[in-house]
Design a protein around this motif. Structure first.
Motif, PDB file in Angstrom:
ATOM      1  N   VAL A  16      10.194   5.806   4.167  1.00 38.63           N
ATOM      2  CA  VAL A  16       8.929   6.475   3.465  1.00 38.63           C
ATOM      3  C   VAL A  16       7.902   5.432   3.447  1.00 38.63           C
ATOM      4  N   TYR A  17       6.549   5.823   4.134  1.00 46.53           N
ATOM      5  CA  TYR A  17       5.704   5.079   3.942  1.00 46.53           C
ATOM      6  C   TYR A  17       4.261   5.794   3.316  1.00 46.53           C
ATOM      7  N   SER A  18       3.558   5.243   2.683  1.00 47.63           N
ATOM      8  CA  SER A  18       2.320   5.688   2.171  1.00 47.63           C
ATOM      9  C   SER A  18       1.041   4.857   2.810  1.00 47.63           C
ATOM     10  N   TYR A  19       0.190   5.499   3.616  1.00 47.70           N
ATOM     11  CA  TYR A  19      -0.947   4.821   4.201  1.00 47.70           C
ATOM     12  C   TYR A  19      -2.022   5.043   3.288  1.00 47.70           C
ATOM     13  N   CYS A  20      -2.523   3.914   2.607  1.00 48.76           N
ATOM     14  CA  CYS A  20      -3.540   3.972   1.690  1.00 48.76           C
ATOM     15  C   CYS A  20      -4.740   3.744   1.917  1.00 48.76           C
ATOM     16  N   SER A  21      -5.959   4.206   1.500  1.00 46.02           N
ATOM     17  CA  SER A  21      -7.109   3.759   1.785  1.00 46.02           C
ATOM     18  C   SER A  21      -7.365   2.449   1.886  1.00 46.02           C
ATOM     19  N   PRO A  27      14.994   4.959   2.611  1.00 47.59           N
ATOM     20  CA  PRO A  27      14.710   3.563   2.381  1.00 47.59           C
ATOM     21  C   PRO A  27      13.266   3.843   2.100  1.00 47.59           C
ATOM     22  N   ASP A  28      12.259   2.938   0.971  1.00 46.17           N
ATOM     23  CA  ASP A  28      11.053   3.106   0.588  1.00 46.17           C
ATOM     24  C   ASP A  28      10.293   1.864   1.445  1.00 46.17           C
ATOM     25  N   GLY A  29       9.489   2.386   2.318  1.00 48.80           N
ATOM     26  CA  GLY A  29       8.565   1.443   3.017  1.00 48.80           C
ATOM     27  C   GLY A  29       7.550   1.012   2.491  1.00 48.80           C
ATOM     28  N   GLY A  30       6.930   1.487   1.256  1.00 46.79           N
ATOM     29  CA  GLY A  30       5.930   0.954   0.307  1.00 46.79           C
ATOM     30  C   GLY A  30       4.698   1.498   1.019  1.00 46.79           C
ATOM     31  N   ILE A  31       3.303   0.702   0.800  1.00 41.60           N
ATOM     32  CA  ILE A  31       2.094   1.121   1.351  1.00 41.60           C
ATOM     33  C   ILE A  31       1.793   0.327   2.566  1.00 41.60           C
TER      34      ILE A  31
END
Length: 622
Positions: free
Chosen positions: A523-528, A551-555
């Motif tokens: 899982v990914y979070s694409y952040c500004s 799994p957690d892929g972070g930002i």
């Protein structure tokens, strides 16, 4: 008679006799009469005698005819005759016996039948040309009916009276000796419910058949015997069942005008055990505490019924719903409730020292069933719950203790239900969240938005479903929520416009699933790229990964070609209107596990609750 071969000389004698007596002096066939038939075959003449029939038996829908045996006949044909002039002859069947039963015979009218003797000669079939015809007046038989009693109604069902065009239902007053018609039934309907009756009361009914075959309604020839039934008492129901050690306390709703109540119990721990009566209880009581026939540490089931004597006979209600308890687990009782926002602070009385723990269950005002808020350690007598508790909602709460006995979980009876209204979400201000369900099924006119479909999975459908669930949870926390789209159908909103819809919001969240190789799952979070949404982005990716079990892929910060702005159009345009956003990739739909997990609505509800909680925590509400 025997089949006779008739010589040419014999035939001339017959012809002469006919000439002398006059050929026109033969009488027509009447009921029960038949003529012998002379047939010609292979140069010879043969005589096939007719039969003389009579009625052997009659019943509802049937007539049985019998006749004298004709030795010359191989079989007999049975006909039903109809028409104004008996011009229609319907073959019903054949028999080698000297009787035949006609079925489907309508009552209340005259029916005409015919029996014809037949003979086969060298494979050719010959019949008696002057068949026996018989007129039978069939009575209209009374229908056979049955009664089924309930506490305030009686269901009447009956069998068909063949030929009936309708039925009449009557009640009978034995004191006044009077019949009262209460219902007319037509066509094929053969059931009726008599409602609004008094419990534990005798009622007498009769059902009559009616036929209009004669042009006017005519009832059955002989009325069926009356039948009397007693309505049941009203069924009582347990309102609570609790125990302290081996003393069990029952409470129930009154059944009105009854003679008393009975409680029966069954030992569930003893194989083949049957219910036994605990005792009779006064009609004035609706509660009982007893240890009669009850042993500590056993599992029992209980059922309840009311009774009353009517005309010297005992009448009972149906059994109540069965309630069960384990004698040995003391029922905990809720002692206090408090709320601060959508949270519950609860205290309760202790159960036994050997229990495993407690369970708290809740039912919201708009729900039809209880849901478990959680399990609580046996060492605790207070707890604080926030997960799953709605704001500003009337809720009902109950709890029970539990332990494991002989490998099975055993529970105490439920506590008394306590009711409260949860508090409102304490917001210093109203925060606005814009949710962007990624992609669009069918695409848009700009041609820059399309759906990703993979083995029956639709990213557009998943993201819209998730967004709608999340909106419900967020609004429960007190947020204002807007979706960039409310439909899964194609429309003309450009991707640039979807990002700009974040104007005036406090947070922008775009919902997606990723695509790559079959093994990718993170899982990914694409952040500004301005970094302002990094914290909530990390919180979201962690919560989604934990909920999905991947799994957690972070930002990730992904720049456009200018090296300054966001690569993704919706994040770039949200930033242009002053809102820092996050685009969450909910694992990979190219991975079989993740794809199947995301296809289930129950899983999407879990995701929505987890992500909404993260947003509430980030803004300081949870």
């Amino acid at each position: 008679m025997k089949l006779r071969r008739i010589t040419t000389f014999a035939l001339s004698l017959v012809a002469a006799a006919a000439a002398v007596s006059g050929a026109n002096n033969f009488k027509p066939i009447t009921a029960y009469a038949a003529k012998d038939e002379i047939v010609h075959h292979d140069g010879n003449a043969y005589e096939i005698p007719g039969v003389e029939a009579k009625v052997k038996a009659q019943a509802n829908g049937t007539v049985t005819l019998s006749w004298n045996e004709v030795l010359e006949a191989d079989r007999y044909a049975a006909y039903k005759i109809s028409g104004d002039n008996n011009e229609n002859r319907e073959l019903i069947g054949y028999t080698t016996d000297t009787s035949f039963t006609f079925t489907g015979v309508e009552g209340g009218r005259v029916n005409t039948f015919s029996i014809v003797s037949e003979k086969q000669l060298d494979g050719d079939n010959y019949t008696n040309g002057a068949p026996c015809e018989i007129n039978v007046t069939q009575p209209l038989y009374a229908p056979v009916f049955s009664l089924t009693a309930y506490s305030q109604s009686v269901r009447i069902t009956w069998k068909e009276s063949v030929g009936a065009t309708g039925y009449r239902i009557y009640t009978y007053d034995p004191v006044a000796k009077k019949y009262t018609r209460i219902h007319n039934s037509y066509g094929t309907t053969r059931a009726y419910n008599v409602k609004n009756l008094t419990p534990a009361t005798n009622y007498t009914f009769v059902v009559r058949a009616v036929s209009n075959a004669s042009g006017s309604n005519k009832a059955d020839d002989k009325m069926a015997p009356r039948q009397t039934v007693t309505t049941k008492c009203i069924t009582p129901e347990f309102t609570s069942l609790s125990n302290v050690t081996n003393n069990v306390t029952f409470k129930w709703k009154t059944s009105g005008d009854v003679g008393g109540y009975q409680i029966w119990l069954r030992d569930n721990d003893t194989q083949g055990s049957s219910y036994k009566k605990l005792g009779n209880i006064s009609a004035k009581k609706t509660a009982l505490t007893t240890n009669k026939n009850i042993t500590f540490g056993k599992n029992y089931s209980f059922k309840l019924r009311s009774y009353k004597k009517v005309d010297g006979k005992w009448v009972y209600s149906d059994w109540s719903t069965v309630k069960s308890t384990y004698t040995g687990i003391k029922t905990p009782e809720i002692t206090s409730l408090a709320t601060s926002g959508p949270n519950i602070d609860i205290s309760w009385s202790a159960s036994d020292s050997n229990i495993k723990g407690y369970q708290l269950w809740m039912k919201a005002a708009n729900s039809t069933k209880y849901v478990k808020l959680g399990n609580i350690s046996a060492k605790k007598l207070t707890a604080f719950f926030s997960d799953g508790v709605p704001a500003s909602t009337n809720v009902k709460l109950r709890m029970r203790a539990y332990r494991k006995i002989n490998g099975a979980w055993v529970y105490s009876p439920w506590s008394k239900v306590k009711q409260m209204t949860t508090g409102a979400m304490p917001l210093a201000k109203t925060y606005k969240i814009v949710l962007d369900p990624g992609h669009l099924k069918g695409g848009n006119a700009a041609g820059n938005d399309y759906d990703n479909e993979w083995y029956g999975y639709s990213e557009a459908t998943m993201s819209l479903t998730l967004a709608k669930y999340m909106r419900t949870y967020l609004e429960g926390y007190g947020f204002e929520v807007q979706l960039t789209r409310e439909t899964d159908k194609a429309w003309n909103l450009d991707l640039n416009d979807r990002g700009k819809m974040a104007k005036g919001a406090d947070f922008f969240l775009s919902l997606h699933s990723n695509a790559a190789g079959e093994s990718a799952q993170s899982v990914y979070s694409y952040c500004s790229v301005d970094g302002k949404s990094d914290k909530i982005g990390k919180m979201l990716s962690a919560a989604v990964a934990k909920t999905m079990g991947v799994p957690d892929g972070g930002i990730i910060h992904l720049y456009s070609d200018d090296g300054k702005s966001d690569y993704y159009c919706v994040l770039r345009n949200a930033a242009k209107v002053g809102v820092s956003g996050v685009m969450v990739e909910h694992s990979y739909h190219t991975n079989a596990y993740s794809r199947e997990w995301l296809k289930k609505k129950s899983n999407l509800k879990k995701l929505a609750a987890a992500e909404a909680k993260v947003i509430a925590q980030y803004f300081g509400f949870a």
